[in-house]
Design a protein around this motif. Structure first.
Motif, mmCIF file in Angstrom:
data_model
loop_
_atom_site.group_PDB
_atom_site.id
_atom_site.type_symbol
_atom_site.label_atom_id
_atom_site.label_comp_id
_atom_site.label_asym_id
_atom_site.label_seq_id
_atom_site.Cartn_x
_atom_site.Cartn_y
_atom_site.Cartn_z
ATOM 1 N N PHE A 115 36.086 112.449 62.550
ATOM 2 C CA PHE A 115 36.174 113.432 61.471
ATOM 3 C C PHE A 115 37.734 113.965 61.281
ATOM 4 C CE2 PHE A 115 37.497 117.978 61.892
ATOM 5 C CZ PHE A 115 36.520 118.826 60.629
ATOM 6 N N VAL A 116 38.601 113.954 62.338
ATOM 7 C CA VAL A 116 39.709 113.671 61.697
ATOM 8 C C VAL A 116 40.335 112.665 60.753
ATOM 9 C CG1 VAL A 116 41.879 113.359 63.041
ATOM 10 C CG2 VAL A 116 40.471 114.059 64.045
ATOM 11 N N ASN A 117 39.599 111.296 60.851
ATOM 12 C CA ASN A 117 40.408 110.388 60.014
ATOM 13 C C ASN A 117 40.035 110.898 58.135
ATOM 14 O OD1 ASN A 117 40.943 108.848 61.680
ATOM 15 N ND2 ASN A 117 39.525 107.338 61.317
ATOM 16 N N PHE A 118 38.701 111.605 57.848
ATOM 17 C CA PHE A 118 38.002 111.991 57.401
ATOM 18 C C PHE A 118 39.610 113.334 55.919
ATOM 19 C CE2 PHE A 118 35.289 114.774 54.584
ATOM 20 C CZ PHE A 118 34.692 114.033 53.490
ATOM 21 N N GLN A 119 38.971 114.509 57.444
ATOM 22 C CA GLN A 119 40.162 115.502 57.295
ATOM 23 C C GLN A 119 42.026 114.799 56.069
ATOM 24 O OE1 GLN A 119 39.298 117.919 57.347
ATOM 25 N NE2 GLN A 119 37.699 117.921 57.574
ATOM 26 N N ASN A 120 42.111 113.259 57.092
ATOM 27 C CA ASN A 120 43.082 112.795 56.740
ATOM 28 C C ASN A 120 43.359 111.698 55.332
ATOM 29 O OD1 ASN A 120 44.782 114.140 58.993
ATOM 30 N ND2 ASN A 120 44.574 112.059 60.297
ATOM 31 N N GLU A 121 42.127 112.087 54.941
ATOM 32 C CA GLU A 121 42.253 111.685 53.413
ATOM 33 C C GLU A 121 41.908 109.931 53.770
ATOM 34 O OE1 GLU A 121 44.563 113.035 50.521
ATOM 35 O OE2 GLU A 121 43.204 114.896 50.411
ATOM 36 N N SER A 122 41.903 109.342 55.236
ATOM 37 C CA SER A 122 42.163 107.350 54.868
ATOM 38 C C SER A 122 40.164 107.536 55.782
ATOM 39 C CB SER A 122 42.790 107.773 56.191
ATOM 40 O OG SER A 122 41.703 108.230 57.921
ATOM 41 N N PHE A 123 39.328 107.927 55.215
ATOM 42 C CA PHE A 123 38.281 107.518 55.376
ATOM 43 C C PHE A 123 38.236 107.054 53.432
ATOM 44 C CE2 PHE A 123 33.538 108.461 54.650
ATOM 45 C CZ PHE A 123 33.025 107.628 55.721
ATOM 46 N N SER A 124 38.769 107.861 52.654
ATOM 47 C CA SER A 124 38.580 107.338 51.420
ATOM 48 C C SER A 124 38.991 106.440 51.023
ATOM 49 C CB SER A 124 39.374 108.259 50.732
ATOM 50 O OG SER A 124 40.361 108.929 50.213
ATOM 51 N N SER A 125 39.636 105.465 51.592
ATOM 52 C CA SER A 125 40.353 104.178 51.260
ATOM 53 C C SER A 125 38.967 102.973 51.680
ATOM 54 C CB SER A 125 41.382 103.689 52.422
ATOM 55 O OG SER A 125 40.750 103.951 53.688
ATOM 56 N N TYR A 126 37.944 103.323 52.575
ATOM 57 C CA TYR A 126 36.636 102.296 52.784
ATOM 58 C C TYR A 126 36.183 102.109 51.299
ATOM 59 C CZ TYR A 126 38.670 103.548 58.328
ATOM 60 O OH TYR A 126 38.915 103.428 59.015
ATOM 61 N N ASP A 128 37.835 101.548 48.454
ATOM 62 C CA ASP A 128 39.021 101.651 47.987
ATOM 63 C C ASP A 128 38.713 99.653 47.332
ATOM 64 O OD1 ASP A 128 40.855 101.094 45.922
ATOM 65 O OD2 ASP A 128 42.691 101.586 47.115
ATOM 66 N N MET A 129 38.843 99.199 46.659
ATOM 67 C CA MET A 129 38.755 97.494 47.269
ATOM 68 C C MET A 129 39.646 97.004 46.755
ATOM 69 S SD MET A 129 35.511 95.982 46.372
ATOM 70 C CE MET A 129 36.140 95.221 46.358
ATOM 71 N N ASP A 130 41.118 97.834 46.859
ATOM 72 C CA ASP A 130 42.397 97.077 47.306
ATOM 73 C C ASP A 130 42.290 97.379 48.911
ATOM 74 O OD1 ASP A 130 43.087 96.875 44.324
ATOM 75 O OD2 ASP A 130 44.025 99.115 44.353
ATOM 76 N N TYR A 131 41.417 98.550 49.172
ATOM 77 C CA TYR A 131 41.543 98.372 50.682
ATOM 78 C C TYR A 131 41.423 96.877 51.470
ATOM 79 C CZ TYR A 131 40.387 99.601 55.392
ATOM 80 O OH TYR A 131 40.355 99.072 56.806
ATOM 81 N N TRP A 132 39.933 97.020 50.939
ATOM 82 C CA TRP A 132 39.522 95.388 51.465
ATOM 83 C C TRP A 132 40.701 94.075 51.317
ATOM 84 C CZ3 TRP A 132 36.318 96.598 55.748
ATOM 85 C CH2 TRP A 132 35.484 97.708 55.245
ATOM 86 N N ARG A 133 40.860 94.130 49.972
ATOM 87 C CA ARG A 133 41.726 92.815 50.142
ATOM 88 C C ARG A 133 43.063 93.082 50.040
ATOM 89 N NH1 ARG A 133 40.011 93.942 44.172
ATOM 90 N NH2 ARG A 133 41.184 95.555 43.840
ATOM 91 N N GLY A 134 43.712 93.711 50.266
ATOM 92 C CA GLY A 134 44.331 93.879 51.518
ATOM 93 C C GLY A 134 43.988 93.262 52.491
ATOM 94 N N SER A 135 42.984 94.366 53.160
ATOM 95 C CA SER A 135 42.728 94.120 54.622
ATOM 96 C C SER A 135 42.443 92.594 55.175
ATOM 97 C CB SER A 135 41.441 94.463 55.080
ATOM 98 O OG SER A 135 42.045 95.805 55.190
ATOM 99 N N CYS A 136 41.752 91.872 54.108
ATOM 100 C CA CYS A 136 41.599 90.282 54.678
ATOM 101 C C CYS A 136 42.101 88.979 53.931
ATOM 102 C CB CYS A 136 40.064 90.095 52.918
ATOM 103 S SG CYS A 136 38.313 90.905 52.885
ATOM 104 N N SER A 137 43.479 89.802 53.165
ATOM 105 C CA SER A 137 44.431 89.078 53.817
ATOM 106 C C SER A 137 45.199 88.631 54.621
ATOM 107 C CB SER A 137 44.740 88.724 52.129
ATOM 108 O OG SER A 137 46.104 90.444 51.937
ATOM 109 N N ASN A 138 44.632 90.174 55.078
ATOM 110 C CA ASN A 138 45.920 90.388 56.396
ATOM 111 C C ASN A 138 46.004 89.441 57.366
ATOM 112 O OD1 ASN A 138 47.610 91.557 58.038
ATOM 113 N ND2 ASN A 138 47.296 93.892 58.031
ATOM 114 N N ILE A 139 46.137 88.514 58.097
ATOM 115 C CA ILE A 139 46.432 87.713 59.182
ATOM 116 C C ILE A 139 46.197 88.931 61.140
ATOM 117 C CG2 ILE A 139 48.312 87.583 60.189
ATOM 118 C CD1 ILE A 139 46.652 84.209 60.163
ATOM 119 N N ILE A 140 46.572 89.827 61.207
ATOM 120 C CA ILE A 140 46.767 90.617 61.958
ATOM 121 C C ILE A 140 45.280 91.619 62.282
ATOM 122 C CG2 ILE A 140 47.804 92.652 63.474
ATOM 123 C CD1 ILE A 140 50.097 91.427 62.490
ATOM 124 N N TRP A 141 44.661 91.543 61.218
ATOM 125 C CA TRP A 141 43.272 92.714 60.630
ATOM 126 C C TRP A 141 41.654 91.612 60.555
ATOM 127 C CZ3 TRP A 141 38.842 92.257 58.002
ATOM 128 C CH2 TRP A 141 38.465 93.505 57.550
#
Length: 294
Positions: A115-126, A128-141
């Motif tokens: 709920f807190v993440n949703f209020q901070n609008e971070s939920f909408s990033s899920y 976003d295809m750019d979020y997943w492309r960036g995550s899948c290229s991030n070796i720490i992720w």
């Protein structure tokens, strides 16, 4: 005279190997897993791409070795009765339930943080295809949400639990295997000391991490035993790594009514998780006849 009827025992793992063998083999597996992270000589810290890639290779080798322990140390009668993939949590019966239900159950535990993440609008990033492309290229992720859950759950749950379950009652096994998992995370203390952290601080963080990982280990082992599926604790582990510990500071930055609602959702999520845990993990939901008596 009435014909005699032979009553077969319920389809479950019975204690069939000495506890000394099962426990010692799990200790060896835990040592091999942690030791594999340090076989490489490097000047880089744990988050450096070179270190991460080498550790990927190490844990992949351990994942090849671990099933060998299960196969050669398990009871021959058990291996004759059950397919080996099923023993370590790989089967088709109840698969979609094992993917969906434990994941939603774990998400319920994080109802407040979500709920807190949703209020901070971070939920909408899920979405976003750019979020997943960036995550899948991030070796720490990839390490935190893919390789760590995959390798740890395979070694500490899929390979250790079948061995321990052949020496101890199911609920005892659920409480034994997480201890190997929690102790295995104490090596981070040495890593923090090498980075210049004070001894007292490193020990305090290490103790907290031991408690946290052990508690999660109880939950993960319970999921494996109740569902009989490797994928259930795997997805729960990935979600827990993604969510992390609740950000209290972020919570108190919310407006008053949002803050009150978030606290309520924290409590509701925890209470709902406790209430639904035995119901959502009912073995019959997953066609689980191997570990059904947990």
């Amino acid at each position: 005279m009435a014909p005699q009827v032979t009553v077969l025992p319920p389809l479950e793992i019975q204690p069939q190997i000495p506890p000394l063998i099962s426990v010692s083999s799990c200790i060896v597996l835990a040592v091999i897993y942690v030791g594999s992270l340090y076989v490489w000589s490097t000047k880089h810290n744990r988050d450096h791409p070179t270190t991460i890639k080498r550790r990927f290779a190490s844990v992949c080798c351990v994942m090849l070795i671990a099933p060998v322990f299960v196969y050669f140390l398990s009871s021959p009668e058990l291996l004759e009765r059950e397919p080996f993939p099923k023993l370590i949590g790989f089967r088709l019966e109840g698969l979609w339930q094992a993917i969906v239900i434990p994941y939603l159950l774990t998400a319920l535990l994080f109802l407040g943080p979500i709920f807190v993440n949703f209020q901070n609008e971070s939920f909408s990033s899920y979405f976003d295809m750019d979020y997943w492309r960036g995550s899948c290229s991030n070796i720490i992720w990839i390490r935190n949400l893919v390789m760590a859950p995959l390798s740890e759950e395979f070694v500490y749950r899929a390979c250790m639990m079948p061995l321990i379950l052949q020496s101890f009652p199911p609920m005892t096994a659920v409480f034994i295997t997480p201890l190997f998992f929690g102790v295995a995370h104490l090596h981070h203390i040495a890593e923090r000391l090498s980075m210049g952290m004070e001894l007292s601080t490193a020990l305090l963080i290490g103790l907290f991490q031991f408690i946290y990982t052990t508690l999660f280990g109880f939950y993960s082992a319970f999921l494996f035993a109740r569902t009989g599926h490797f994928v259930a604790p795997l997805l729960a582990h990935a979600l827990c790594n993604h969510m992390g510990l609740p950000d209290v500071q972020d919570l108190w930055q919310q407006d008053l009514w949002r803050r009150v609602l978030a606290v309520v959702l924290y409590v509701v999520g925890l209470a709902g998780w406790i209430f639904l845990l035995p119901i959502a993990t009912e073995p019959s939901l997953y066609s689980n006849k191997l570990y059904w008596n947990v």
